[in-house]
Design a protein around this motif. Sequence first.
Motif, PDB file in Angstrom:
ATOM      1  N   LEU A  19      29.603  52.789  48.832  1.00  9.90           N
ATOM      2  CA  LEU A  19      29.689  52.110  50.101  1.00  9.90           C
ATOM      3  C   LEU A  19      31.101  51.260  50.306  1.00  9.90           C
ATOM      4  CD1 LEU A  19      26.072  50.686  50.320  1.00  9.90           C
ATOM      5  CD2 LEU A  19      27.194  52.171  51.950  1.00  9.90           C
ATOM      6  N   LEU A  20      31.433  50.476  49.260  1.00 14.29           N
ATOM      7  CA  LEU A  20      32.516  49.809  49.242  1.00 14.29           C
ATOM      8  C   LEU A  20      33.779  50.771  49.512  1.00 14.29           C
ATOM      9  CD1 LEU A  20      31.806  47.081  46.510  1.00 14.29           C
ATOM     10  CD2 LEU A  20      32.130  46.721  49.229  1.00 14.29           C
ATOM     11  N   SER A  21      33.888  51.936  48.850  1.00 11.49           N
ATOM     12  CA  SER A  21      34.890  52.853  48.901  1.00 11.49           C
ATOM     13  C   SER A  21      35.142  53.452  50.321  1.00 11.49           C
ATOM     14  CB  SER A  21      34.952  53.590  47.720  1.00 11.49           C
ATOM     15  OG  SER A  21      33.771  54.662  47.847  1.00 11.49           O
ATOM     16  N   GLU A  22      34.179  53.339  51.060  1.00  7.84           N
ATOM     17  CA  GLU A  22      34.080  53.880  52.321  1.00  7.84           C
ATOM     18  C   GLU A  22      34.907  53.110  53.336  1.00  7.84           C
ATOM     19  OE1 GLU A  22      30.148  54.685  53.506  1.00  7.84           O
ATOM     20  OE2 GLU A  22      29.976  56.765  52.373  1.00  7.84           O
ATOM     21  N   GLU A  23      35.019  51.715  53.065  1.00  6.87           N
ATOM     22  CA  GLU A  23      35.615  50.719  53.822  1.00  6.87           C
ATOM     23  C   GLU A  23      36.989  50.009  53.138  1.00  6.87           C
ATOM     24  OE1 GLU A  23      32.991  47.893  55.488  1.00  6.87           O
ATOM     25  OE2 GLU A  23      31.041  49.269  55.568  1.00  6.87           O
ATOM     26  N   TYR A  24      36.941  50.107  51.929  1.00  7.26           N
ATOM     27  CA  TYR A  24      37.979  49.565  51.049  1.00  7.26           C
ATOM     28  C   TYR A  24      38.670  50.525  50.231  1.00  7.26           C
ATOM     29  CZ  TYR A  24      35.788  45.235  53.090  1.00  7.26           C
ATOM     30  OH  TYR A  24      34.954  44.485  53.780  1.00  7.26           O
ATOM     31  N   GLU A  25      39.705  49.992  49.671  1.00  4.72           N
ATOM     32  CA  GLU A  25      40.637  50.614  48.623  1.00  4.72           C
ATOM     33  C   GLU A  25      40.113  49.755  47.233  1.00  4.72           C
ATOM     34  OE1 GLU A  25      45.044  51.470  46.957  1.00  4.72           O
ATOM     35  OE2 GLU A  25      44.713  50.838  49.223  1.00  4.72           O
ATOM     36  N   VAL A  26      39.462  50.809  46.361  1.00  8.31           N
ATOM     37  CA  VAL A  26      38.737  50.086  45.579  1.00  8.31           C
ATOM     38  C   VAL A  26      38.947  50.712  43.917  1.00  8.31           C
ATOM     39  CG1 VAL A  26      36.407  49.376  44.532  1.00  8.31           C
ATOM     40  CG2 VAL A  26      36.737  49.519  46.924  1.00  8.31           C
ATOM     41  N   GLU A  27      39.469  49.846  43.205  1.00  7.02           N
ATOM     42  CA  GLU A  27      39.637  50.384  41.766  1.00  7.02           C
ATOM     43  C   GLU A  27      38.420  50.271  41.092  1.00  7.02           C
ATOM     44  OE1 GLU A  27      42.615  49.496  38.092  1.00  7.02           O
ATOM     45  OE2 GLU A  27      42.679  48.031  39.741  1.00  7.02           O
ATOM     46  N   TYR A  28      38.144  51.439  40.416  1.00  7.99           N
ATOM     47  CA  TYR A  28      36.954  51.184  39.550  1.00  7.99           C
ATOM     48  C   TYR A  28      37.175  51.159  37.968  1.00  7.99           C
ATOM     49  CZ  TYR A  28      32.165  52.661  37.887  1.00  7.99           C
ATOM     50  OH  TYR A  28      31.124  52.746  37.182  1.00  7.99           O
ATOM     51  N   ARG A  29      36.222  50.137  37.343  1.00  3.94           N
ATOM     52  CA  ARG A  29      36.644  49.903  36.114  1.00  3.94           C
ATOM     53  C   ARG A  29      35.293  50.119  35.292  1.00  3.94           C
ATOM     54  NH1 ARG A  29      38.660  44.002  34.211  1.00  3.94           N
ATOM     55  NH2 ARG A  29      37.495  43.843  32.244  1.00  3.94           N
ATOM     56  N   ASP A  30      35.030  50.841  34.237  1.00  2.86           N
ATOM     57  CA  ASP A  30      33.934  51.158  33.604  1.00  2.86           C
ATOM     58  C   ASP A  30      33.582  50.012  32.569  1.00  2.86           C
ATOM     59  OD1 ASP A  30      31.959  51.783  31.483  1.00  2.86           O
ATOM     60  OD2 ASP A  30      32.474  54.058  31.809  1.00  2.86           O
ATOM     61  N   ILE A  31      32.643  49.242  32.843  1.00  2.00           N
ATOM     62  CA  ILE A  31      32.237  47.995  32.209  1.00  2.00           C
ATOM     63  C   ILE A  31      32.048  48.387  30.335  1.00  2.00           C
ATOM     64  CG2 ILE A  31      29.681  48.022  32.369  1.00  2.00           C
ATOM     65  CD1 ILE A  31      30.128  44.998  33.201  1.00  2.00           C
ATOM     66  N   VAL A  32      31.653  49.346  30.145  1.00  2.49           N
ATOM     67  CA  VAL A  32      31.389  49.754  28.844  1.00  2.49           C
ATOM     68  C   VAL A  32      32.601  50.105  28.129  1.00  2.49           C
ATOM     69  CG1 VAL A  32      30.003  51.157  27.175  1.00  2.49           C
ATOM     70  CG2 VAL A  32      28.937  50.636  29.175  1.00  2.49           C
ATOM     71  N   LYS A  33      33.488  50.860  28.818  1.00  2.00           N
ATOM     72  CA  LYS A  33      34.784  51.307  28.116  1.00  2.00           C
ATOM     73  C   LYS A  33      35.849  49.877  28.326  1.00  2.00           C
ATOM     74  CE  LYS A  33      34.231  56.031  29.085  1.00  2.00           C
ATOM     75  NZ  LYS A  33      34.752  57.152  30.050  1.00  2.00           N
ATOM     76  N   ASP A  34      35.632  49.247  29.200  1.00  2.00           N
ATOM     77  CA  ASP A  34      36.855  47.908  29.517  1.00  2.00           C
ATOM     78  C   ASP A  34      35.891  46.788  29.938  1.00  2.00           C
ATOM     79  OD1 ASP A  34      38.936  46.714  29.783  1.00  2.00           O
ATOM     80  OD2 ASP A  34      39.531  47.731  31.808  1.00  2.00           O
ATOM     81  N   ASN A  35      35.249  46.234  29.007  1.00  2.00           N
ATOM     82  CA  ASN A  35      34.464  45.243  29.543  1.00  2.00           C
ATOM     83  C   ASN A  35      35.139  43.893  29.674  1.00  2.00           C
ATOM     84  OD1 ASN A  35      34.120  45.697  26.428  1.00  2.00           O
ATOM     85  ND2 ASN A  35      33.525  43.393  26.524  1.00  2.00           N
ATOM     86  N   PRO A  36      34.615  42.937  30.484  1.00  2.00           N
ATOM     87  CA  PRO A  36      35.455  41.750  30.586  1.00  2.00           C
ATOM     88  C   PRO A  36      35.772  41.001  29.290  1.00  2.00           C
ATOM     89  CG  PRO A  36      33.516  41.963  32.154  1.00  2.00           C
ATOM     90  CD  PRO A  36      33.303  43.018  31.004  1.00  2.00           C
ATOM     91  N   THR A  37      36.737  40.263  29.229  1.00  2.00           N
ATOM     92  CA  THR A  37      37.423  39.442  28.045  1.00  2.00           C
ATOM     93  C   THR A  37      37.163  38.243  28.155  1.00  2.00           C
ATOM     94  OG1 THR A  37      39.699  39.132  29.245  1.00  2.00           O
ATOM     95  CG2 THR A  37      39.487  41.157  28.052  1.00  2.00           C
ATOM     96  N   GLU A  38      36.856  37.405  27.313  1.00  2.00           N
ATOM     97  CA  GLU A  38      36.580  36.117  27.414  1.00  2.00           C
ATOM     98  C   GLU A  38      37.686  35.444  28.489  1.00  2.00           C
ATOM     99  OE1 GLU A  38      36.475  34.116  23.679  1.00  2.00           O
ATOM    100  OE2 GLU A  38      35.484  35.793  22.499  1.00  2.00           O
ATOM    101  N   ASP A  39      38.945  35.576  28.541  1.00  2.00           N
ATOM    102  CA  ASP A  39      39.793  34.975  29.484  1.00  2.00           C
ATOM    103  C   ASP A  39      39.364  35.377  30.814  1.00  2.00           C
ATOM    104  OD1 ASP A  39      41.392  33.792  27.606  1.00  2.00           O
ATOM    105  OD2 ASP A  39      42.796  35.391  27.275  1.00  2.00           O
TER     106      ASP A  39
END
Length: 113
Positions: A19-39
Amino acid sequence: MMTFIGYPRCSTCIKAYKLLSEEYEVEYRDIVKDNPTEDEIKEWISKGVKLDSLFNTHGKLYRELNIKEKKSTCSQEQLISLLAQNGMLVKRPIVIDQDTIYIGNEYQKLLKK
């Protein structure tokens, strides 16, 4: 450009990204391969995201690690560290649009009516 942090096998993430990529330019990030850092998590909190809202309370790992109990006994730093250690503990999707962070179904606020 928006950043979309999701899990490729999650049906909610698949739908939200489509839905979002139909309306915006969106970069996908896999939460398992590149999970959020503490910072990153600390930055999101500084921008108004509540730490409690970042936990995937319906996830298997959340139950296995008894995070509900740990939330009452651990410090904020310890909880942030837990989130940064495993992306499956983090509620998703996370959509970052400049300085605004949308957690879970909040992404729907971005969809044009």
